[in-house]
Write a protein that holds these residues in place. Structure first.
Motif, PDB file in Angstrom:
ATOM      1  N   ALA A  32       0.832  -1.206   0.000  1.00 24.89           N
ATOM      2  CA  ALA A  32       0.000   0.000   0.000  1.00 24.89           C
ATOM      3  C   ALA A  32       0.866   1.255   0.000  1.00 24.89           C
ATOM      4  N   ASP A  33       1.911   1.273   0.831  1.00 22.29           N
ATOM      5  CA  ASP A  33       2.819   2.424   0.862  1.00 22.29           C
ATOM      6  C   ASP A  33       3.475   2.654  -0.500  1.00 22.29           C
ATOM      7  N   LEU A  34       3.924   1.560  -1.131  1.00 28.08           N
ATOM      8  CA  LEU A  34       4.634   1.695  -2.404  1.00 28.08           C
ATOM      9  C   LEU A  34       3.705   2.165  -3.524  1.00 28.08           C
ATOM     10  N   ILE A  35       2.495   1.669  -3.539  1.00 29.79           N
ATOM     11  CA  ILE A  35       1.521   2.161  -4.520  1.00 29.79           C
ATOM     12  C   ILE A  35       1.263   3.648  -4.298  1.00 29.79           C
ATOM     13  N   SER A  36       1.085   4.051  -3.043  1.00 33.51           N
ATOM     14  CA  SER A  36       0.845   5.468  -2.740  1.00 33.51           C
ATOM     15  C   SER A  36       2.011   6.341  -3.178  1.00 33.51           C
ATOM     16  N   ASP A  37       3.239   5.909  -2.893  1.00 32.99           N
ATOM     17  CA  ASP A  37       4.405   6.697  -3.285  1.00 32.99           C
ATOM     18  C   ASP A  37       4.595   6.718  -4.801  1.00 32.99           C
ATOM     19  N   THR A  38       4.273   5.614  -5.459  1.00 31.42           N
ATOM     20  CA  THR A  38       4.392   5.556  -6.917  1.00 31.42           C
ATOM     21  C   THR A  38       3.426   6.529  -7.580  1.00 31.42           C
ATOM     22  N   ILE A  39       2.189   6.563  -7.113  1.00 34.26           N
ATOM     23  CA  ILE A  39       1.195   7.486  -7.674  1.00 34.26           C
ATOM     24  C   ILE A  39       1.549   8.924  -7.316  1.00 34.26           C
ATOM     25  N   ALA A  40       2.016   9.158  -6.084  1.00 37.88           N
ATOM     26  CA  ALA A  40       2.445  10.509  -5.694  1.00 37.88           C
ATOM     27  C   ALA A  40       3.587  10.984  -6.577  1.00 37.88           C
ATOM     28  N   ASN A  41       4.547  10.112  -6.855  1.00 42.29           N
ATOM     29  CA  ASN A  41       5.633  10.449  -7.780  1.00 42.29           C
ATOM     30  C   ASN A  41       5.093  10.928  -9.119  1.00 42.29           C
ATOM     31  N   TYR A  42       4.138  10.163  -9.656  1.00 36.99           N
ATOM     32  CA  TYR A  42       3.577  10.477 -10.968  1.00 36.99           C
ATOM     33  C   TYR A  42       2.847  11.821 -10.938  1.00 36.99           C
TER      34      TYR A  42
ATOM     35  N   TYR B   9      -5.387  15.425  -4.782  1.00 36.83           N
ATOM     36  CA  TYR B   9      -4.216  15.858  -5.530  1.00 36.83           C
ATOM     37  C   TYR B   9      -4.504  17.168  -6.256  1.00 36.83           C
ATOM     38  N   LYS B  10      -3.419  17.825  -6.646  1.00 36.74           N
ATOM     39  CA  LYS B  10      -3.480  18.954  -7.564  1.00 36.74           C
ATOM     40  C   LYS B  10      -2.354  18.759  -8.560  1.00 36.74           C
ATOM     41  N   SER B  11      -2.669  18.825  -9.836  1.00 38.63           N
ATOM     42  CA  SER B  11      -1.664  18.530 -10.847  1.00 38.63           C
ATOM     43  C   SER B  11      -1.882  19.372 -12.087  1.00 38.63           C
ATOM     44  N   ASP B  12      -0.784  19.590 -12.826  1.00 37.37           N
ATOM     45  CA  ASP B  12      -0.864  20.302 -14.098  1.00 37.37           C
ATOM     46  C   ASP B  12      -1.157  19.363 -15.266  1.00 37.37           C
ATOM     47  N   LYS B  13      -1.422  18.085 -14.956  1.00 35.40           N
ATOM     48  CA  LYS B  13      -1.731  17.120 -16.015  1.00 35.40           C
ATOM     49  C   LYS B  13      -2.892  16.237 -15.570  1.00 35.40           C
ATOM     50  N   LEU B  14      -3.500  15.580 -16.532  1.00 36.91           N
ATOM     51  CA  LEU B  14      -4.609  14.679 -16.252  1.00 36.91           C
ATOM     52  C   LEU B  14      -4.109  13.431 -15.533  1.00 36.91           C
ATOM     53  N   ILE B  15      -4.751  13.093 -14.423  1.00 38.80           N
ATOM     54  CA  ILE B  15      -4.445  11.851 -13.704  1.00 38.80           C
ATOM     55  C   ILE B  15      -5.584  10.879 -14.035  1.00 38.80           C
ATOM     56  N   SER B  16      -5.425  10.147 -15.105  1.00 39.66           N
ATOM     57  CA  SER B  16      -6.515   9.312 -15.607  1.00 39.66           C
ATOM     58  C   SER B  16      -6.639   8.023 -14.817  1.00 39.66           C
ATOM     59  N   LYS B  17      -7.836   7.467 -14.835  1.00 43.72           N
ATOM     60  CA  LYS B  17      -8.064   6.181 -14.179  1.00 43.72           C
ATOM     61  C   LYS B  17      -7.223   5.086 -14.825  1.00 43.72           C
ATOM     62  N   ASP B  18      -7.054   5.139 -16.133  1.00 45.56           N
ATOM     63  CA  ASP B  18      -6.243   4.135 -16.820  1.00 45.56           C
ATOM     64  C   ASP B  18      -4.790   4.196 -16.364  1.00 45.56           C
ATOM     65  N   LYS B  19      -4.277   5.413 -16.169  1.00 40.70           N
ATOM     66  CA  LYS B  19      -2.886   5.545 -15.730  1.00 40.70           C
ATOM     67  C   LYS B  19      -2.709   5.027 -14.311  1.00 40.70           C
ATOM     68  N   VAL B  20      -3.631   5.345 -13.428  1.00 32.86           N
ATOM     69  CA  VAL B  20      -3.559   4.838 -12.055  1.00 32.86           C
ATOM     70  C   VAL B  20      -3.616   3.319 -12.061  1.00 32.86           C
ATOM     71  N   ASP B  21      -4.513   2.754 -12.856  1.00 33.79           N
ATOM     72  CA  ASP B  21      -4.615   1.297 -12.988  1.00 33.79           C
ATOM     73  C   ASP B  21      -3.276   0.701 -13.442  1.00 33.79           C
TER      74      ASP B  21
END
Length: 366
Positions: free
Chosen positions: A18-28, A55-67
């Motif tokens: 869970a931690d690694l998934i969270s950090d991976t998505i936060a990185n992205y 989150y707040k981002s300058d790019k789209l955080i799509s469901k497909d990308k998170v998947d």
């Protein structure tokens, strides 16, 4: 004399997945942009991963990308068992935009929340970490390295716990007890598993074990074939003692993983470690605890506390405040935190890793 015990968990432990998934998505999400923000929480269980947060981002955080990111993490960890397989698991994405009320404080680089953070260092190990957590991490890193290098009888999920004997003045003597439980292939007998595990972990701790007295508990319950989220649900932020000092020092209570570094839970804990390490690494004391505290939206810390070698050191606290920028922006700039690969911090402790900038002894407090 007294005893002290710390534990660690592997990269394949459910909470660490869970931690690694969270950090991976936060990185992205962060992606080197100082204006982006992330607070990502993850829950993993039998063939299911749920991601939530803001989150707040300058790019789209799509469901497909998170998947895609979730499945890649699980695949890299080696999970291809019936109850948790990177191909077959369901991914639920409940990420949403950050509250504008929080942004009022963090956009001007005030603290992202109130809180207290602790740092600690000791001269009892080469990386200024307490011995029990140092060796607990080392045992599990050795098992992970063996698995990644062909020991396919090992599973990703494992835990270690080390008890040290200390003398009356607080110096570590030797290891009293080692507990190690690791997921394994069902094709091996428990005796084979124990023998193979010992072959891997004994070299890591041999300088600190007493061959006549050290007690070993290797997979003490016997069979450990079903592991990971199929055996136990995991959640981000449940291994905060493993992430820090193994209980050897106080903890402010805030988790690290999934958070961008405007969150002082993370960034100020890194700074507190840096300060403590520099006090000890400069030869000023044998051990040091630093506490920092913050108020949401406020840049300067509300307090700085230093406790070293059994006494409060107001002189060191004043020296630190005079010498170091302790604002969130100051900390972020000092360690270049928006360009740090957060996934490098996730496993085997956030502290004691030589390639992390908060481990540098360069403040020259002396």
């Amino acid at each position: 004399m007294y005893e002290f015990t710390s534990e660690s968990v592997s990269e394949g432990h459910p909470d660490k997945i869970a931690d690694l998934i969270s950090d991976t998505i936060a990185n992205y999400i962060i992606d080197g942009n100082v204006n982006n923000r992330a607070a990502v929480e993850t829950l993993v269980t039998t063939n299911m991963v749920t991601v939530a947060g803001e989150y707040k981002s300058d790019k789209l955080i799509s469901k497909d990308k998170v998947d895609e990111l979730v499945r890649q993490v699980v695949k890299n960890l080696g999970y291809e068992q019936d109850g948790f397989h990177w191909k077959h698991l369901k991914v639920y994405n409940e990420l949403h935009g950050q509250s504008p009320d929080i942004a009022l404080g963090t956009d001007s680089f005030g603290a992202g929340d109130q809180g207290i953070m602790f740092g600690y260092a000791t001269n009892e190990t080469p990386n200024h970490m307490p011995s029990p957590i140092y060796y607990s991490h080392a045992i599990l890193k050795a098992l992970a390295d063996a698995r990644h290098n062909g020991a396919d009888w090992l599973g990703p999920d494992s835990k270690a716990q080390v008890t040290f004997n200390y003398d009356s003045v607080g110096k570590p003597l030797d290891i009293k007890t080692v507990v190690c439980s690791t997921q394994h292939s069902d094709k091996l007998s428990i005796d084979d598993v124990r023998d193979r595990v010992m072959d891997i972990i004994l070299p890591v701790v041999k300088d600190k074990v007493n061959l006549l007295k050290t007690v070993w508990h290797i997979n003490p319950t016997g069979k450990f074939v079903i592991g990971g989220p199929d055996g136990d649900t995991g959640v981000t932020g449940r291994k905060i003692i493993v992430d820090t000092y193994g209980g050897f020092a106080p903890h402010g209570g805030g988790a690290f993983s999934g958070k961008d570094c405007t969150k002082v839970d993370r960034s100020a804990a890194y700074m507190a470690r840096y300060l403590a390490t520099n006090v000890v690494g400069s030869g000023l004391t044998d051990n040091c605890t630093v506490q920092l505290s913050y108020a949401i939206g406020i840049k300067e810390p509300t307090s700085v506390y230093v406790y070293a070698d059994g006494e409060v050191r107001e002189d060191l606290a004043e020296l630190i405040m005079d010498k170091v920028d302790l604002t969130p922006k100051g900390i972020i700039d000092k360690f270049d935190l928006f360009n740090i690969d957060l996934t490098k911090t996730t496993n085997y402790g956030h502290f004691g890793k030589a390639d992390m900038p908060w481990e540098n002894v360069d403040l020259f407090l002396k």
